[in-house]
Design a protein around this motif. Structure first.
Motif, PDB file in Angstrom:
ATOM      1  N   LYS A 192     -14.150  25.418  16.900  1.00 29.39           N
ATOM      2  CA  LYS A 192     -14.414  25.685  18.313  1.00 29.39           C
ATOM      3  C   LYS A 192     -13.996  24.490  19.155  1.00 29.39           C
ATOM      4  N   VAL A 193     -13.303  24.739  20.252  1.00 28.67           N
ATOM      5  CA  VAL A 193     -12.860  23.654  21.148  1.00 28.67           C
ATOM      6  C   VAL A 193     -14.096  22.980  21.761  1.00 28.67           C
ATOM      7  N   PRO A 194     -14.181  21.652  21.609  1.00 30.26           N
ATOM      8  CA  PRO A 194     -15.385  20.926  22.055  1.00 30.26           C
ATOM      9  C   PRO A 194     -15.427  20.794  23.575  1.00 30.26           C
ATOM     10  N   PRO A 195     -16.599  20.454  24.123  1.00 28.16           N
ATOM     11  CA  PRO A 195     -16.724  20.299  25.578  1.00 28.16           C
ATOM     12  C   PRO A 195     -15.906  19.104  26.086  1.00 28.16           C
ATOM     13  N   ARG A 196     -14.966  19.377  26.958  1.00 30.38           N
ATOM     14  CA  ARG A 196     -14.109  18.359  27.587  1.00 30.38           C
ATOM     15  C   ARG A 196     -13.762  18.877  28.971  1.00 30.38           C
ATOM     16  N   GLY A 197     -13.526  17.970  29.904  1.00 30.95           N
ATOM     17  CA  GLY A 197     -13.039  18.392  31.209  1.00 30.95           C
ATOM     18  C   GLY A 197     -11.601  18.854  31.091  1.00 30.95           C
ATOM     19  N   PRO A 198     -11.095  19.542  32.144  1.00 31.40           N
ATOM     20  CA  PRO A 198      -9.689  19.955  32.114  1.00 31.40           C
ATOM     21  C   PRO A 198      -8.786  18.740  31.930  1.00 31.40           C
ATOM     22  N   GLY A 199      -7.738  18.884  31.107  1.00 31.07           N
ATOM     23  CA  GLY A 199      -6.831  17.764  30.849  1.00 31.07           C
ATOM     24  C   GLY A 199      -6.085  17.939  29.538  1.00 31.07           C
ATOM     25  N   ILE A 200      -5.382  16.887  29.129  1.00 27.89           N
ATOM     26  CA  ILE A 200      -4.577  16.938  27.903  1.00 27.89           C
ATOM     27  C   ILE A 200      -5.099  15.892  26.920  1.00 27.89           C
ATOM     28  N   TYR A 201      -5.467  16.342  25.733  1.00 25.87           N
ATOM     29  CA  TYR A 201      -6.166  15.508  24.756  1.00 25.87           C
ATOM     30  C   TYR A 201      -5.414  15.454  23.431  1.00 25.87           C
ATOM     31  N   LEU A 202      -5.537  14.308  22.745  1.00 27.19           N
ATOM     32  CA  LEU A 202      -4.948  14.172  21.416  1.00 27.19           C
ATOM     33  C   LEU A 202      -5.777  14.894  20.371  1.00 27.19           C
ATOM     34  N   LEU A 203      -5.114  15.726  19.579  1.00 23.14           N
ATOM     35  CA  LEU A 203      -5.719  16.281  18.366  1.00 23.14           C
ATOM     36  C   LEU A 203      -4.973  15.697  17.179  1.00 23.14           C
ATOM     37  N   GLN A 204      -5.734  15.164  16.229  1.00 22.06           N
ATOM     38  CA  GLN A 204      -5.121  14.677  14.995  1.00 22.06           C
ATOM     39  C   GLN A 204      -5.603  15.514  13.813  1.00 22.06           C
ATOM     40  N   TRP A 205      -4.638  16.056  13.079  1.00 25.98           N
ATOM     41  CA  TRP A 205      -4.886  16.746  11.803  1.00 25.98           C
ATOM     42  C   TRP A 205      -4.741  15.684  10.718  1.00 25.98           C
ATOM     43  N   ARG A 206      -5.746  15.533   9.850  1.00 24.69           N
ATOM     44  CA  ARG A 206      -5.679  14.445   8.868  1.00 24.69           C
ATOM     45  C   ARG A 206      -6.171  14.936   7.509  1.00 24.69           C
ATOM     46  N   TRP A 207      -5.377  14.715   6.509  1.00 25.28           N
ATOM     47  CA  TRP A 207      -5.644  15.242   5.170  1.00 25.28           C
ATOM     48  C   TRP A 207      -5.628  14.112   4.168  1.00 25.28           C
ATOM     49  N   MET A 208      -6.684  14.039   3.334  1.00 25.30           N
ATOM     50  CA  MET A 208      -6.707  13.045   2.271  1.00 25.30           C
ATOM     51  C   MET A 208      -6.441  13.723   0.936  1.00 25.30           C
ATOM     52  N   LEU A 209      -5.333  13.363   0.300  1.00 26.23           N
ATOM     53  CA  LEU A 209      -4.982  13.957  -0.987  1.00 26.23           C
ATOM     54  C   LEU A 209      -5.689  13.212  -2.112  1.00 26.23           C
ATOM     55  N   ASN A 210      -5.461  11.924  -2.221  1.00 25.23           N
ATOM     56  CA  ASN A 210      -6.190  11.077  -3.163  1.00 25.23           C
ATOM     57  C   ASN A 210      -6.910  10.016  -2.340  1.00 25.23           C
ATOM     58  N   LYS A 211      -7.809   9.287  -3.011  1.00 24.02           N
ATOM     59  CA  LYS A 211      -8.586   8.288  -2.278  1.00 24.02           C
ATOM     60  C   LYS A 211      -7.654   7.339  -1.514  1.00 24.02           C
ATOM     61  N   GLY A 212      -7.858   7.258  -0.196  1.00 21.05           N
ATOM     62  CA  GLY A 212      -7.061   6.348   0.628  1.00 21.05           C
ATOM     63  C   GLY A 212      -5.643   6.825   0.907  1.00 21.05           C
ATOM     64  N   TRP A 214      -3.654   9.216   2.968  1.00 21.19           N
ATOM     65  CA  TRP A 214      -3.852  10.079   4.134  1.00 21.19           C
ATOM     66  C   TRP A 214      -2.526  10.529   4.748  1.00 21.19           C
ATOM     67  N   TYR A 215      -2.520  11.776   5.177  1.00 19.02           N
ATOM     68  CA  TYR A 215      -1.376  12.345   5.900  1.00 19.02           C
ATOM     69  C   TYR A 215      -1.870  12.822   7.268  1.00 19.02           C
ATOM     70  N   THR A 216      -1.083  12.607   8.298  1.00 24.74           N
ATOM     71  CA  THR A 216      -1.522  13.060   9.622  1.00 24.74           C
ATOM     72  C   THR A 216      -0.420  13.823  10.364  1.00 24.74           C
ATOM     73  N   SER A 217      -0.880  14.679  11.282  1.00 29.58           N
ATOM     74  CA  SER A 217      -0.013  15.324  12.284  1.00 29.58           C
ATOM     75  C   SER A 217      -0.722  15.197  13.624  1.00 29.58           C
ATOM     76  N   CYS A 218       0.043  15.060  14.703  1.00 38.18           N
ATOM     77  CA  CYS A 218      -0.560  14.865  16.019  1.00 38.18           C
ATOM     78  C   CYS A 218      -0.058  15.911  17.019  1.00 38.18           C
ATOM     79  N   ALA A 219      -0.991  16.380  17.848  1.00 31.27           N
ATOM     80  CA  ALA A 219      -0.658  17.386  18.862  1.00 31.27           C
ATOM     81  C   ALA A 219      -1.410  17.079  20.143  1.00 31.27           C
ATOM     82  N   ASP A 220      -0.874  17.537  21.263  1.00 31.85           N
ATOM     83  CA  ASP A 220      -1.581  17.466  22.539  1.00 31.85           C
ATOM     84  C   ASP A 220      -2.185  18.838  22.814  1.00 31.85           C
TER      85      ASP A 220
END
Ligand SMILES: *[C@@H]1O[C@H](CO)[C@@H](O)[C@H](O)[C@H]1NC(C)=O
Length: 226
Positions: A192-212, A214-220
């Motif tokens: 669910k989209v969290p409470p934020r005022g109107p605007g453009i926000y960073l979303l980071q998708w982050r996945w840990m395969l093995n300990k430490g 990490w893979y990321t993807s970034c979206a606005d």
């Protein structure tokens, strides 16, 4: 002779294939705003829905799950705690594509790139990713995707620690459709989209395969008045 040469090449490619897979394949966020055709039948395949919003500079028209072979590839493995939160196309254990914030952010969308996600508070966003061989029974069920969602607009934080502070939700990595090809099984999760005022926000998708590891993807994410 020709036959022999092609057999050699075939054998060589088979050897390479066996050597580099399956453990070597890594995932990324393929869609940030996946909409099911039928909300009562949630699926992640091409017949189950469509993508309305993408990560930064996400190239359109590519076969699902194929972008690890692209140059530059789409998966970005962070190199330690000080690594950029979003791939800059230069750093990383696996260097990814340019997913830095554009100025203005809209410049990373449209044309040859996918559209920006537009949503509002309390809406559901569903994110999709390719399994990349890591949704099989021999992989840990505890594998997770973390969603970090900025609290305020503006430039990306410099450090992963700052982005990690905006943790919103995690979702099971192995929530994937069944499929014959373990590399190309489509997977996803909703939140669910969290409470934020109107605007453009960073979303980071982050996945840990093995300990430490990490893979990321970034979206606005553009949040409109609801
Ligand atoms: C979002 O949902 C919460 C809890 O259900 C509610 O209190 C809030 O008013 C909603 N916000 C908007 C903008 O709809």
């Amino acid at each position: 002779m020709l036959f022999k040469t092609s057999t050699c090449i075939l054998l060589a490619s088979l050897a390479l294939f066996t050597y580099t897979s399956p453990a070597d394949a890594h995932s990324w966020a393929d869609c940030i705003d996946w909409v099911f055709n039928d909300p009562d039948k949630q699926g992640w395949g091409k017949d189950d829905g469509k993508c309305l919003g993408y990560a930064r500079r996400y190239p359109l028209g590519q076969e699902f799950g194929s972008l690890d072979d692209a140059n530059p590839g789409r998966h970005y493995q962070q190199d330690g705690d000080d690594a950029p939160p979003c791939s800059d196309g230069k750093h990383g254990k696996d260097v990814g594509s340019d997913e830095t914030r554009a100025d203005p952010p809209e410049k990373a969308y449209g044309g040859k790139y996918g559209a920006m996600t537009v949503t509002s508070v309390n809406d559901t966003l569903c994110i999709r990713w390719p399994a990349k061989n890591h949704a099989e029974d021999n992989e840990k069920n505890s594998l997770k995707v973390l969603i970090n969602f900025a609290n305020k607009e503006g430039r990306d934080p410099k450090t992963q620690a700052e982005v990690t502070e905006t943790f919103l939700v995690d979702m099971p990595y192995k929530n994937c459709d069944k499929g014959k090809v373990p590399d190309r099984r489509p997977c996803g999760g909703c939140f669910k989209v969290p409470p934020r005022g109107p605007g453009i926000y960073l979303l980071q998708w982050r996945w840990m395969l093995n300990k430490g590891e990490w893979y990321t993807s970034c979206a606005d994410i553009k949040i409109e008045e609801s």
